[in-house]
Motif scaffolding. Structure first.
Motif, short mmCIF file in Angstrom:
data_model
loop_
_atom_site.label_atom_id
_atom_site.label_comp_id
_atom_site.label_asym_id
_atom_site.label_seq_id
_atom_site.Cartn_x
_atom_site.Cartn_y
_atom_site.Cartn_z
N ASN A 1 6.40 104.49 61.22
CA ASN A 1 6.90 103.12 61.37
C ASN A 1 6.01 102.28 62.28
OD1 ASN A 1 9.15 103.61 59.69
ND2 ASN A 1 10.26 104.50 61.44
N LEU A 2 4.72 102.31 62.01
CA LEU A 2 3.78 101.57 62.85
C LEU A 2 3.80 100.09 62.50
CD1 LEU A 2 0.76 104.05 62.76
CD2 LEU A 2 2.37 103.67 64.63
N PRO A 3 3.54 99.23 63.46
CA PRO A 3 3.47 97.79 63.17
C PRO A 3 2.21 97.46 62.37
CG PRO A 3 2.84 98.22 65.44
CD PRO A 3 3.34 99.52 64.88
N GLY A 4 2.26 96.40 61.60
CA GLY A 4 1.10 96.00 60.80
C GLY A 4 -0.03 95.47 61.65
N GLY A 5 -1.25 95.57 61.09
CA GLY A 5 -2.43 95.07 61.80
C GLY A 5 -3.38 96.19 62.15
N ARG A 6 -4.44 95.87 62.91
CA ARG A 6 -5.44 96.85 63.33
C ARG A 6 -4.96 97.55 64.61
NH1 ARG A 6 -11.74 97.27 62.61
NH2 ARG A 6 -10.77 97.74 60.60
N LEU A 7 -4.95 98.90 64.59
CA LEU A 7 -4.53 99.70 65.75
C LEU A 7 -5.69 100.57 66.20
CD1 LEU A 7 -0.98 100.84 64.58
CD2 LEU A 7 -1.58 98.87 65.99
N ARG A 8 -5.73 100.83 67.49
CA ARG A 8 -6.80 101.66 68.07
C ARG A 8 -6.16 102.86 68.78
NH1 ARG A 8 -12.08 101.52 69.98
NH2 ARG A 8 -12.46 102.59 71.98
N PHE A 9 -6.56 104.07 68.35
CA PHE A 9 -6.06 105.31 68.95
C PHE A 9 -7.14 105.89 69.86
CE2 PHE A 9 -5.83 109.96 68.97
CZ PHE A 9 -4.55 110.16 69.44
N GLU A 10 -6.80 106.18 71.13
CA GLU A 10 -7.73 106.75 72.10
C GLU A 10 -7.18 108.09 72.58
OE1 GLU A 10 -10.05 103.83 74.86
OE2 GLU A 10 -7.96 103.19 74.80
N VAL A 11 -8.08 109.03 72.84
CA VAL A 11 -7.70 110.32 73.39
C VAL A 11 -8.74 110.74 74.42
CG1 VAL A 11 -8.86 111.58 71.53
CG2 VAL A 11 -7.07 112.71 72.84
N GLU A 12 -8.29 111.37 75.50
CA GLU A 12 -9.16 111.86 76.56
C GLU A 12 -8.88 113.34 76.81
OE1 GLU A 12 -8.66 109.49 80.05
OE2 GLU A 12 -9.95 107.87 79.31
N VAL A 13 -9.88 114.05 77.27
CA VAL A 13 -9.74 115.45 77.65
C VAL A 13 -10.23 115.62 79.08
CG1 VAL A 13 -12.02 116.07 76.71
CG2 VAL A 13 -10.29 117.85 77.03
N ALA A 14 -9.52 116.43 79.84
CA ALA A 14 -9.92 116.77 81.21
C ALA A 14 -9.94 118.28 81.33
CB ALA A 14 -8.96 116.16 82.23
N SER A 15 -10.84 118.77 82.19
CA SER A 15 -11.03 120.22 82.28
C SER A 15 -10.43 120.81 83.54
CB SER A 15 -12.52 120.56 82.23
OG SER A 15 -13.22 119.88 83.25
N SER A 16 -9.51 120.14 84.21
CA SER A 16 -8.85 120.70 85.38
C SER A 16 -7.43 120.17 85.42
CB SER A 16 -9.59 120.32 86.67
OG SER A 16 -9.37 118.96 86.98
N LEU A 17 -6.65 120.70 86.41
CA LEU A 17 -5.27 120.26 86.54
C LEU A 17 -5.14 119.02 87.42
CD1 LEU A 17 -3.40 123.64 86.96
CD2 LEU A 17 -3.50 122.19 84.96
N GLY A 18 -6.24 118.45 87.85
CA GLY A 18 -6.18 117.30 88.73
C GLY A 18 -5.89 116.02 87.99
#
Length: 757
Positions: A487-504
């Motif tokens: 149920n996403l809204p219409g238009g252009r959407l940008r998906f970002e994802v990040e990865v970190a290698s510690s628990l900080g």
């Protein structure tokens, strides 16, 4: 292979050479199975004796059995993108990382790798308490000093330096033992037949005045002036004790299962039970804070006790798990915390930043098996559950050995970024390329999968994501690598994802990536629909209500069908994984059997026979008992091969092997095939006279055995046997040489006989 200086390296059966400038130098005479030059210019050599060698700056370094390497090198050496070196042996695949962690596992002198406590005394001796007793490491030599050979093992749960240079030892069921410097003599504090002689002891501390504080499962006991004081601290609850600490101010801290306590220098006793003001259940360790106060390792994370009371740091602040067993400090401003989820390193400054509200989470680096720890399960509930050595190394006992940390490399800049990719995109169940997602239908279901590509710390990677216009902020995903939107809204959407290698915190993510896609606008958001709806709103209100209800029901049915489908897919995937795991275990068992047994006779092969002989010699050294070794040879075997053929000869070898197995079944006896028509017999705890009697029965049984070769019912064979008994501390090679000489003499005397040497 050419190194960074332009020199050519050559490895083979005769050793390792380096050729440069028209000159060839032989650097090693032992056989080498493989050769590799890494990106730093170091040369790695796969040796045959369960070791890999590194040549760097003109020096050789060796990683062998003392570092956990087992088996013979296969020649497989490979450096991957992250700089990890992969090394193959006959027993498996090993990863060599440039991290600060190495493991000390089971080895001669350390019979158990379930280590409970460790400390170093003033002379440099390292004392290691484990499930089978006590071992010491001094000047590079590991040996077990308690209990004595032939005595049932007793787990060592506590250690403390003794004033005389030795160590006090707390055991699981034999009270307290004193071991002098050098590992001997050993004496019990109280005889085992007395009540305290079988006490379980998990914490010890000797004061400068000679008082020995003893932590038992029933409270604190003190040994002073040769007398045992059952209640040295009136008012202290009779609870299990887990730690002692004598502060510089004279305060004696006591960690309990059920609170903590301390005795002031003036003798005043303070007891704090769980709840208020003590915010934990138990206390496992104490570490003074140079800035004032005391760090306390507890089952509720890490506590700091100061004039203002307690400050708690737990999972909400980035500490993995809930229990901290040991607190150690390095020279670079870090605290090292052992737990049942690994070892954590935290800058001291991070605690102050959290206290000031500048950040929500601590800057935590987590070390586990991925970094070289023998096990991520650091042991606790014993004392001390870790020690800082004189050279700055930190030794942490674990469930599979000792994790040895060199803190120095950890202050270097963080390693390079972890590549992060979006590897799959589905729209309404249809696979699409992340680089060309196309148009997403209105109301469509979008599923995105992503992954950080790292073999250095795969278990420590964490993710967060956000879809601009949908998610108000970053969504913490932990280790999950998949997200679904509907149920996403219409238009252009940008998906970002990040990865970190510690628990900080996320101040320094290892990598980030993003994709953009367009979502079609729903029909009911078109302008003409809005106008029509405004005109007909009153007349269509009831119908609209009914229609919306039907749509919701249809959508719910679709979602339920999708959930059922995914559940079935997950079930099938789990079944496939379980089947693959069973096949892998069966293959490993088959390979292990094939690696140690002769395929023709089914007997243990030469390598397994050598291990059996080495084990018999080790047992003989421990029990001061005899060991005999015999080499058996089939007489005139070449004549059998020439007359009846090699297939018939193979059947004769199999029959002889079967008869030897049937005739030599006494405990401690091992029959192995050396090669050709020769067999090895190891007779542990057996004198030469007894061995002659046993082998004579076998010789007669073989001579009476019909061979049934090509209808020749009279065909038979005999064996000659060379037998020796070990003399003094004679080694394997010397024993086999004497047995071979005795066999030669049996052949010379006419065969079909036993000759002793």
């Amino acid at each position: 292979m050419r190194d960074g200086d332009g020199a050519t390296w050559i490895a083979g059966e005769q050793g390792v050479w380096r050729h440069q400038g028209g000159r060839t130098v032989r650097l090693r005479a032992d056989r080498a199975e493989g050769l590799l030059v890494d990106r730093a210019g170091a040369v790695w050599v796969a040796a045959t004796d369960a070791a890999v060698l590194r040549h760097w700056n003109g020096r050789w370094e060796r990683l062998g059995s003392e570092h956990g390497v087992v088996g013979y090198a296969t020649g497989a050496l490979f450096e991957d993108r992250e700089g990890l070196l992969w090394f193959g042996t006959t027993h498996g695949l090993y990863r060599i990382a440039d991290g600060p962690v190495r493991g000390i596992v089971r080895q001669p002198g350390l019979p158990s790798d379930y280590v409970r406590s460790v400390l170093q005394t003033g002379d440099g001796t390292v004392w290691i308490g484990h499930a089978d007793g006590l071992s010491v490491l001094h000047e590079g030599r590991m040996r077990q000093v308690y209990p004595a050979p032939g005595t049932p093992p007793s787990s060592v749960l506590a250690l403390a330096p003794a004033a005389d240079g030795g160590a006090w030892v707390g055991t699981y069921n034999r009270g307290v033992v004193h071991v002098a410097a050098g590992g001997a003599p050993v004496r019990t504090l109280v005889p085992e037949d007395q009540p305290f002689g079988a006490e379980q002891v998990r914490a010890l501390l000797e004061d400068p005045d000679g008082t020995l504080w003893i932590g038992t499962e029933r409270g604190v006991v003190a040994w002073r002036d040769g007398l045992l004081h059952a209640e040295p601290l009136p008012g202290l609850p009779a609870l299990p004790v887990r730690a002692f600490h004598r502060g510089d101010d004279g305060r004696l801290w006591i960690g309990l299962l059920g609170g903590l306590a301390w005795r002031e220098p003036d003798g005043h006793l303070v007891v704090q039970r769980p709840g208020s003001p003590y915010p934990a259940q138990s206390a496992f360790d104490f570490h003074p804070d140079p800035g004032g106060g005391m760090w306390i390792a507890t089952d509720r994370g890490l506590l700091h006790h100061g004039p203002g009371g307690y400050r708690a740091y737990g999972e909400a602040h980035g500490l993995g798990g809930s229990t901290v067993f040991r607190v150690l400090a390095d020279d670079s401003g870090h605290l090292w915390l052992s737990s049942n989820h690994g070892v954590m390193r935290v800058p001291r400054s991070a605690f102050a930043a959290v206290d000031r509200g500048e950040r929500d989470r601590l800057d935590v680096a987590l070390f586990t098996r991925d970094d070289g720890m023998p096990s991520r399960q650091a042991n606790g509930g014993s004392w001390p559950a870790g020690w800082r050595m004189r050279d700055g190394e930190l030794w942490i006992p674990t469930a599979a050995g000792i994790a040895v940390f060199d803190p120095a490399p950890q202050v270097a800049p963080e390693r390079g970024a972890v590549p992060l990719v979006i590897d799959a995109l589905q729209v309404n169940g249809e696979e699409r390329l992340p680089s060309a997602p196309g148009l997403v239908p209105a109301g469509g279901r979008v599923q995105i999968r992503y992954a950080g590509l790292s073999l250095r710390q795969p278990g420590a990677l964490r993710y967060r994501y956000r879809l601009h216009g949908v998610d108000p902020d970053w969504v913490e995903a932990g280790t999950a690598r998949e997200v679904t939107y509907t149920n996403l809204p219409g238009g252009r959407l940008r998906f970002e994802v990040e990865v970190a290698s510690s628990l900080g915190g996320w101040a320094r993510p290892a990598a980030s990536t993003a994709i953009e896609f367009d979502v079609a606008t729903s029909w009911w958001r078109q302008p003409w629909v809005v106008v029509a709806a405004g005109v007909a709103v009153l007349g269509l209100l009831v119908l609209l209500h009914h229609g919306l209800g039907r749509r919701l029901r249809e959508r719910q049915r679709r979602l339920e069908a999708i959930v059922a489908q995914r559940t079935e897919q997950l079930r099938r995937t789990n079944d496939e994984l379980e089947a693959a795991s069973r096949e892998r275990e069966l293959l490993i068992e088959q390979l292990a059997y094939q690696a140690s047994h002769d395929p023709l006779t089914g007997l243990p092969n030469r390598r397994a026979g050598d291990r059996a002989l080495a084990s018999a010699l080790q047992q003989a050294d421990a029990n001061h008992g005899p060991v005999c070794v015999a080499i058996v040879d089939v007489d005139r075997f070449k004549h059998i091969n020439d007359r009846y053929g090699h297939q018939a000869g193979d059947r004769v070898l199999a029959q002889v092997a079967l008869q030897l197995q049937a005739s030599l079944r006494e405990p401690g006896l091992t029959v192995a095939r050396l090669g050709g028509e020769e067999f090895l017999v190891v007779l542990g705890q057996t004198t030469r006279d007894a061995a002659v009697a046993v082998l004579e029965r076998a010789r007669r049984a073989v001579a009476a055995m019909p061979l049934g070769l090509d209808g020749d019912t009279a065909a038979c064979c005999t064996i000659s046997i060379g037998l020796v008994q070990r003399q003094g501390q004679e080694g394997i090679d010397a024993l086999l040489q004497r047995a071979d000489a005795a066999l030669y003499e049996a052949k010379r005397q006419g065969r079909d006989r036993i000759v002793t040497g």
